[in-house]
Design an enzyme around this catalytic site. Structure first.
Site, PDB file in Angstrom:
ATOM      1  N   ASN A   1      -9.187   1.757   9.805  1.00 23.18           N
ATOM      2  CA  ASN A   1      -7.978   1.680  10.921  1.00 23.18           C
ATOM      3  C   ASN A   1      -8.512   2.275  12.133  1.00 23.18           C
ATOM      4  O   ASN A   1      -9.422   1.652  12.977  1.00 23.18           O
ATOM      5  CB  ASN A   1      -6.730   1.897  10.581  1.00 23.18           C
TER       6      ASN A   1
ATOM      7  N   LYS B   1       1.012  -1.100   0.024  1.00 18.38           N
ATOM      8  CA  LYS B   1      -0.002  -0.079   0.021  1.00 18.38           C
ATOM      9  C   LYS B   1       1.023   1.243  -0.015  1.00 18.38           C
ATOM     10  O   LYS B   1       1.775   1.448   1.069  1.00 18.38           O
ATOM     11  CB  LYS B   1      -1.087  -0.027   1.321  1.00 18.38           C
TER      12      LYS B   1
ATOM     13  N   GLY C   1     -10.890   8.173   6.465  1.00 15.22           N
ATOM     14  CA  GLY C   1     -11.795   9.203   6.696  1.00 15.22           C
ATOM     15  C   GLY C   1     -13.207   8.753   7.070  1.00 15.22           C
ATOM     16  O   GLY C   1     -14.007   9.614   7.371  1.00 15.22           O
TER      17      GLY C   1
END
Length: 262
Positions: free
Chosen positions: A207, A97, A186
């Site tokens: 997360n 990532k 977000g």
């Protein structure tokens, strides 16, 4: 089923592993959510086999979920490339990532450096999942660089604001219909995750919304259900919103004046 770089995953939820109250709660959250992958920063686990890093790596292996290393904290192309290469050695995977932050306050991705780093890593055999903004042109450049999937943000990392630029995200989904798009960063509520899945996004990465909640284990389950429900709703074909009321019951047999317009 979620397909990325030709590989199929049973879940459309990806889960981060940072900031959980305890290692045991992290493990339980992962087992409850049953995500496609779990993300981890090389800097979080440490490198070189020290006790803390080795213990954390062992915990991740116990979950049985594929690991997606990230380049969190990197602010230059060279730093991101080096971190990715180290992560490949530590975690024995070509998945990465790619995070390249351009602003410390908003943690907004530096899309210019992101494209450059993606090109380098893809040529080096990595399966790159870039953390990017919802900017259509930037996303196209990442696809041109060889990325086969993208991770646009919903809002700045850790804010929990939900999809603050809904219009841009919907346009991105519309203009890139064949590209796997995973909303990353977000989201704060399961309802927000369900919403973006209803728009047709392919997955969600979380997360903070789980790890910093009052009950991470149950929140992980809530998000897993929300992602599944949102995708099911998208595939079922929701009715279009309309400004005029429309009766859901049949009109056969009703007096003719009931259909008159006033």
């Amino acid at each position: 089923m979620l397909t990325l770089y030709g590989e199929t995953f049973p879940s459309r939820l990806l889960l981060g592993t940072a900031a959980y109250p305890t290692p045991e709660i992290l493990k339980q959250s992962v087992r409850t959510a049953r995500p496609a992958m779990i993300t981890v920063s090389l800097r979080r686990t440490g490198c070189g086999g020290e006790a803390h890093g080795q213990g954390f790596w062992s915990l991740l292996q116990e979950t049985g979920v594929p690991v997606l290393p990230n380049t969190a904290g990197c602010q230059s192309v060279q730093e991101a490339v080096t971190t990715a290469q180290m992560a490949r050695e530590v975690f024995e995977t070509d998945w990465i990532k790619l995070e390249l932050i351009g602003d410390d306050d908003t943690l907004q991705p530096d899309v210019f450096q992101l494209v450059e780093a993606a090109e380098i890593l893809i040529k080096d055999g990595f399966k790159v999942l870039p953390y990017c903004t919802e900017d259509l042109i930037a996303c196209r450049r990442l696809l041109d660089a060889g990325c086969q999937a993208l991770m646009p943000w919903a809002a700045p990392i850790g804010t929990g604001l939900g999809a603050v630029h809904a219009y841009a995200l919907k346009i991105l989904r519309e203009r890139l219909p064949d590209t796997p798009l995973i909303i990353d960063a977000g989201l704060g509520l399961p309802s927000q995750a369900a919403q973006v899945m209803e728009w047709g996004f392919d997955g969600v990465l979380l997360n903070t919304a789980v790890s910093r909640s009052g009950d991470p284990v149950n929140m992980a389950r809530a998000f897993a259900l929300a992602v599944e429900s949102g995708r099911l709703a998208f595939e079922a074909g929701p009715v279009e919103a309309r400004t005029k009321a429309q009766a859901s019951t049949p009109t056969v047999g009703q007096p003719f004046w009931h259909s008159a317009e006033y």
